[in-house]
Each structure stands twice: as structure tokens, then as C-alpha cells.
Design a protein around this motif. Structure first.
Motif, PDB file in Angstrom:
ATOM      1  N   ALA A 311     -10.834 141.699  42.639  1.00 41.29           N
ATOM      2  CA  ALA A 311     -11.989 140.802  42.753  1.00 41.29           C
ATOM      3  C   ALA A 311     -11.891 139.623  41.791  1.00 41.29           C
ATOM      4  O   ALA A 311     -12.357 138.521  42.090  1.00 41.29           O
ATOM      5  CB  ALA A 311     -13.279 141.576  42.501  1.00 41.29           C
ATOM      6  N   SER A 312     -11.264 139.846  40.639  1.00 40.41           N
ATOM      7  CA  SER A 312     -11.168 138.777  39.641  1.00 40.41           C
ATOM      8  C   SER A 312      -9.813 138.072  39.648  1.00 40.41           C
ATOM      9  O   SER A 312      -9.615 137.107  38.910  1.00 40.41           O
ATOM     10  CB  SER A 312     -11.433 139.351  38.244  1.00 40.41           C
ATOM     11  OG  SER A 312     -10.496 140.379  37.932  1.00 40.41           O
ATOM     12  N   ASP A 313      -8.888 138.553  40.454  1.00 42.81           N
ATOM     13  CA  ASP A 313      -7.552 137.969  40.514  1.00 42.81           C
ATOM     14  C   ASP A 313      -7.628 136.594  41.186  1.00 42.81           C
ATOM     15  O   ASP A 313      -7.967 136.482  42.371  1.00 42.81           O
ATOM     16  CB  ASP A 313      -6.624 138.886  41.307  1.00 42.81           C
ATOM     17  CG  ASP A 313      -5.156 138.492  41.193  1.00 42.81           C
ATOM     18  OD1 ASP A 313      -4.878 137.315  40.884  1.00 42.81           O
ATOM     19  OD2 ASP A 313      -4.292 139.356  41.424  1.00 42.81           O
ATOM     20  N   THR A 314      -7.308 135.544  40.440  1.00 41.78           N
ATOM     21  CA  THR A 314      -7.410 134.185  40.987  1.00 41.78           C
ATOM     22  C   THR A 314      -6.414 133.930  42.116  1.00 41.78           C
ATOM     23  O   THR A 314      -6.586 132.996  42.901  1.00 41.78           O
ATOM     24  CB  THR A 314      -7.196 133.138  39.883  1.00 41.78           C
ATOM     25  OG1 THR A 314      -5.919 133.357  39.269  1.00 41.78           O
ATOM     26  CG2 THR A 314      -8.293 133.234  38.835  1.00 41.78           C
ATOM     27  N   MET A 315      -5.389 134.768  42.190  1.00 44.18           N
ATOM     28  CA  MET A 315      -4.431 134.615  43.287  1.00 44.18           C
ATOM     29  C   MET A 315      -5.042 135.028  44.625  1.00 44.18           C
ATOM     30  O   MET A 315      -4.452 134.792  45.682  1.00 44.18           O
ATOM     31  CB  MET A 315      -3.175 135.455  43.011  1.00 44.18           C
ATOM     32  CG  MET A 315      -2.359 134.980  41.824  1.00 44.18           C
ATOM     33  SD  MET A 315      -1.800 133.257  42.007  1.00 44.18           S
ATOM     34  CE  MET A 315      -0.659 133.409  43.368  1.00 44.18           C
ATOM     35  N   ASN A 316      -6.223 135.640  44.574  1.00 47.11           N
ATOM     36  CA  ASN A 316      -6.859 136.101  45.807  1.00 47.11           C
ATOM     37  C   ASN A 316      -7.886 135.132  46.383  1.00 47.11           C
ATOM     38  O   ASN A 316      -8.620 135.484  47.306  1.00 47.11           O
ATOM     39  CB  ASN A 316      -7.522 137.476  45.576  1.00 47.11           C
ATOM     40  CG  ASN A 316      -6.506 138.601  45.525  1.00 47.11           C
ATOM     41  OD1 ASN A 316      -5.375 138.441  45.962  1.00 47.11           O
ATOM     42  ND2 ASN A 316      -6.908 139.737  44.973  1.00 47.11           N
ATOM     43  N   ASN A 317      -7.954 133.917  45.830  1.00 48.98           N
ATOM     44  CA  ASN A 317      -8.844 132.951  46.474  1.00 48.98           C
ATOM     45  C   ASN A 317      -8.116 132.322  47.665  1.00 48.98           C
ATOM     46  O   ASN A 317      -6.894 132.379  47.776  1.00 48.98           O
ATOM     47  CB  ASN A 317      -9.353 131.895  45.484  1.00 48.98           C
ATOM     48  CG  ASN A 317      -8.238 131.051  44.902  1.00 48.98           C
ATOM     49  OD1 ASN A 317      -7.376 130.565  45.625  1.00 48.98           O
ATOM     50  ND2 ASN A 317      -8.254 130.862  43.586  1.00 48.98           N
ATOM     51  N   ASN A 318      -8.863 131.733  48.569  1.00 50.59           N
ATOM     52  CA  ASN A 318      -8.278 131.221  49.808  1.00 50.59           C
ATOM     53  C   ASN A 318      -7.260 130.110  49.591  1.00 50.59           C
ATOM     54  O   ASN A 318      -6.364 129.906  50.412  1.00 50.59           O
ATOM     55  CB  ASN A 318      -9.386 130.745  50.748  1.00 50.59           C
ATOM     56  CG  ASN A 318     -10.016 131.897  51.513  1.00 50.59           C
ATOM     57  OD1 ASN A 318      -9.509 133.019  51.479  1.00 50.59           O
ATOM     58  ND2 ASN A 318     -11.110 131.633  52.201  1.00 50.59           N
ATOM     59  N   ALA A 319      -7.372 129.391  48.501  1.00 49.36           N
ATOM     60  CA  ALA A 319      -6.404 128.329  48.229  1.00 49.36           C
ATOM     61  C   ALA A 319      -5.026 128.910  47.931  1.00 49.36           C
ATOM     62  O   ALA A 319      -3.999 128.279  48.200  1.00 49.36           O
ATOM     63  CB  ALA A 319      -6.879 127.476  47.064  1.00 49.36           C
TER      64      ALA A 319
END
Length: 488
Positions: A311-319
Motif C-alpha cells: 500500500a505504501s510502495d511508491t512503485m505501485n502507483n499508476n505512473a
């Protein structure tokens, strides 16, 4: 008094007869001469196919559920909703019930080819059902007309052997000179030879799946097919693939395209690939990578990462996450893949490598890769040749065993067949999926083992198998052919 009673009785009977006469005349006047009074068996088979496509390849099951479990599609969690879970169970049984009805009608019509196609399709969906849940009602299912309202649960071993028997019956029944299957065949368009190949290829699939639990039966089945290749042909090229191709015009558009809301722009959809399928492609310089995925906003391929901190992993945002390639999800005239010849070649390669049958495992393995690469029409022969020489792809090369190579390439070739891929990763542990959804990561080291049984079965069927352990909804008792150790 008796005379009055008799008079009333005669009056009542007379009134009823008059009413019946009026009703009969009313029905005659209101009967639509254009309405069907008998439903053709082929229409019922088409109904079974339509429900099957929407269930097995709809985004709920093929993306959010099994697509997540097998490492194909990224999602925020392992969703569980009682109503949806119940509906998936019910849908699978409705699919099979319609196939059984098509068989009954085919028998009445004297159409052996339609009967064999419906039986094959029933068996196909039965394997999917037992692979998702394990022990299921089967031998006593579909017998409500015989008074069986609480069917017993068959062991998965029994279900598998029954499926093999059904497929053998169908394989022996198909006749290219026989009756037409009809317009309800949306998958193979009534081509009896393609049905033969599909049926026997399914026999191979079932045998390979069960080989970890019953190698003797698996080997006998495989050899029966291969030793009678004229009688029992299998898929050998992409034109044999059991794919449902859509017209592409609303409302007949491909399921992922339609349900993911892309409307011609896949980049706007929330669905993204998961890291394991990206790794399987990218780590080996696989030319299929740009077919399966698009680069993210930063020009690289990257997938959703499951795990305790997802949930906090920035690699998991849509960008940062790559979305699914257009060939698979952004084509209204796309396809639903029931089975392809690449899988057949990988099944043969495994059978040969494990001495379940006699043949050249290397050739079968390379044929599987070649046909998988070729099917999109976007990869050149020179690219395939280069890929086959990659250190961890070339036969007998690198640090991985040949069986691991077969399993990984089969996993790649099964993309979009999420239920099938989830079964394969549970059987082979390839690729090794250790990324578990955050809410389960502290107690489990693999994605789900099984789907939860429908609550309505637990509460209504007196024969429900309470000896099957269900832990944390998705875990507990491993299915029969899942012989992995050290998994929890």
C-alpha cells in the motif's frame, strides 16, 4: 338437500368446463406463431459458452481473483465478498448444467458431434471448477430431475478420472462426416476436426496436471493419445487454438476491452500488470514483453509488487506500473483464449522430460516458445531465434533445470488464462511467487491455495465436506495435485 347439492355440482363443473374452453381459445389467440417451442441443442451449448466466457474471463475472476493469485495482474488485496464468491460457484454449475442440457437435446436430435462438443465443454469447465475448489459435487450433480437435491462431494481424484473418461468418450464420438454442431458453437465455429484437437489436447492438459499425484494414469493417457495420433489428433499450430474471436462491434466486443472501460484508451484503465509476469519476460529479454505490456510513464516496464508494504510502495502507483498490452485487452475484436497449441507443446516437453512418454523434449519446448511468440503476429523469426539462445532459455543452459524452463515458458504462454496459470503455479511453484497480499503476508508465504466454498453450500448441502480445512478464507487444505511442501 341432495338435489340442491347435485345442481350446484353440475353448475360448478359446467362453469369450469366453460372457463377451460375460454382459456384454451384465449391461449390459441395469444400464441406467437414465430416463437420457438423447442430450443435447439446448439443454442443451449452457445448459452453455456457465453456464460463460461463471462465467468472465467471476466475481470472479477480472471483479473482481481486468479489473475492476482498467479502473478499476472496487480490488485490492492485478495478480495473476498460472500455474494461474489457464491455467484462464481453458481455460475460454474450453471455453465455445466447448460452443457448437460445441450447433451440431452443433442441425443434427442441424434447429433453425436453436438453431444461430443457439449461433453467436451462440460469437462473443460469441470476441470476449472475442481481446480479452484478441490472436492466438488460431480457424479451426482445435474440430477435434480432424479430427485438428487443434495449431491455428494467427489474427491478431486475421482473428478479428474471422470473428466478423463468423459473426454475419451467425446474423442471417440466426433465424426467429420457426422451432423453439424450448429451456430451455437462460438469458439470453434462447428469445425469437427478442431473439436477433436481441442478434446485430445484437454486430455493432455488433465493428464499433465494430475501427473504429480497419479503419474501412472497420466502416462497411460498421454501414451494413448500419442500412440493413436490419427484417431486422437492434438493442436499443432496456432490455427488450432481454441480462441473465441469477437466481431468487435457493440455489444459483441471482447470481454476485457468491454469490462475494463478502456474505450480505446488502455492507459486510462486501472488494471496493471504484476511484477512476476514482467520479470518472467524482462529477465530473459523476451520479445513478447512489448506485446504483453506497455512502458510506464517513465519509459520502463514495471509491475505491481504484492507484499506487506504494497500500500505504501511508491512503485505501485499508476505512473510506475505498466498496463496490459493492447493485443490482450484493448481490441474490441480481440479474443478469449480457452487453449492454445503452445501449451500443448509445453505439456509434451514436460511429458518427454519426465519419461511419461517417449519423444524429443527439446524440440517440443522450442516449438512451444515459437508458436507462443508467433501468435500475435508482432514478432519476427529472427527475434525468436535470438530469444531461444538466451542463457536461461536455451535448453540445458543457465542455472535453471529444463523442467523449470518448461514451466516458466508455459506460464508466459498462458497469459490471460488466469485460472489455468494459477493452477500451474500451484503445481510447479514456477515462477516462485512469494509476494503475498499485505493482510495475509505475516501468516502465508504463497498466494491463495484455493477459493472458499460458497456459503450456500455450507448451509444447504447436507453432504458438504467439513473435513476440508479452510484457513484464512483462501488457504488450508491443498488441492489433490498440489504436492508442494513448505508452503503455507
Amino acid at each position: 338437500m341432495k338435489k340442491i347439492f347435485k345442481a350446484l355440482l353440475f353448475l360448478s363443473v359446467g362453469a369450469l368446463l366453460a372457463m377451460a374452453s375460454c382459456t384454451s381459445e384465449f391461449d390459441e389467440l395469444n400464441t406467437n406463431p414465430n416463437a420457438a417451442t423447442v430450443v435447439p441443442g446448439t443454442n443451449v451449448l452457445g448459452s453455456s459458452m457465453t456464460l463460461s466466457a463471462g465467468t472465467l474471463f471476466g475481470t472479477r475472476l480472471s483479473c482481481y481473483y486468479t489473475g492476482t493469485y498467479c502473478g499476472y495482474i496487480g490488485s490492492d488485496d485478495y478480495e473476498y465478498r460472500v455474494g461474489i464468491n457464491n455467484s462464481m460457484w453458481t455460475s460454474m454449475y450453471n455453465i455445466m448444467t447448460r452443457a448437460v442440457d445441450a447433451m440431452r437435446l443433442a441425443k434427442e436430435e441424434g447429433n453425436d458431434n453436438l453431444y461430443a462438443a457439449a461433453l467436451t465443454f462440460k469437462a473443460y469447465n469441470a476441470q476449472k471448477t475442481t481446480d479452484m475448489w478441490g472436492d466438488i459435487p460431480y457424479s451426482q450433480a445435474f440430477k435434480l430431475g432424479e430427485g438428487i437435491t443434495y449431491p455428494v462431494y467427489d474427491s478431486q481424484e475421482l473428478v479428474y478420472n471422470t473428466i478423463l473418461s468423459e473426454l475419451k468418450t467425446a474423442a471417440d464420438m466426433f465424426d467429420e462426416n457426422g451432423e453439424n454442431i450448429g451456430e451455437g458453437d462460438f469458439i470453434l465455429n462447428g469445425d469437427v476436426m478442431l473439436w477433436k484437437k481441442f478434446c485430445n489436447s484437454l486430455r493432455l492438459r488433465v493428464a499433465i496436471r494430475m501427473s504429480s499425484a497419479d503419474a501412472a494414469t497420466a502416462s497411460a493417457t498421454i501414451q494413448d493419445i500419442l500412440n493413436n495420433s490419427t484417431k486422437y489428433p492434438i493442436m499443432t499450430e496456432n490455427s488450432d487454438n481454441a480462441y473465441w474471436w469477437f466481431p468487435g462491434i457493440a455489444p459483441d466486443q471482447e470481454i476485457w476491452y468491454e469490462s475494463m472501460g478502456t474505450s480505446g484508451d488502455a492507459e486510462k484503465t486501472g488494471w496493471r500488470l504484476q511484477q512476476p509476469i514482467i520479470d518472467a519476460l524482462q529477465d530473459n529479454n523476451d520479445p513478447r514483453l512489448p506485446v504483453y505490456a506497455d512502458k510506464n510513464d517513465y519509459g520502463v516496464y514495471s509491475g505491481h509488487r504484492m507484499g506487506p508494504f504494497q500500500a505504501s510502495d511508491t512503485m505501485n502507483n499508476n505512473a510506475n506500473r505498466s498496463h496490459i498490452g493492447d493485443w490482450f485487452m484493448n481490441d474490441p475484436a480481440g479474443f478469449v483464449p480457452y487453449m492454445n497449441c503452445a501449451e500443448v507443446y509445453f505439456g509434451l516437453a514436460e511429458a518427454y522430460e519426465r519419461d511419461l512418454a517417449t519423444g524429443d523434449a527439446k524440440v517440443a519446448y522450442e516449438m512451444g516458445i515459437t508458436y507462443s511468440c508467433m501468435e500475435s503476429g508482432q514478432i519476427e523469426p529472427s527475434q525468436i531465434a535470438t530469444f531461444l539462445a538466451e542463457p536461461e532459455v536455451i535448453w540445458d543452459g543457465g542455472t535453471t533445470s529444463n523442467l523449470e524452463k518448461i514451466a516458466l515458458q508455459k506460464y508466459v504462454a498462458l497469459f490471460k488464462q488466469s485460472v489455468e496459470a494459477w493452477s500451474e503455479v500451484r503445481r510447479t511453484d514456477v515462477p516462485l511467487l512469494t509476494g503475498v497480499s499485505a493482510e495475509y503476508a505475516s501468516a502465508h508465504n504463497r498466494p491463495p491455495f484455493r477459493l472458499a466454498y460458497a456459503d450456500e453450500e455450507k448451509s444447504l448441502n447436507i453432504n458438504f465436506p467439513y473435513d476440508v480445512e479452510e484457513e484464512d478464507i483462501f488457504y488450508g487444505t491443498q488441492v489433490w495435485w498440489d504436492k508442494r511442501t513448505g508452503v503455507e
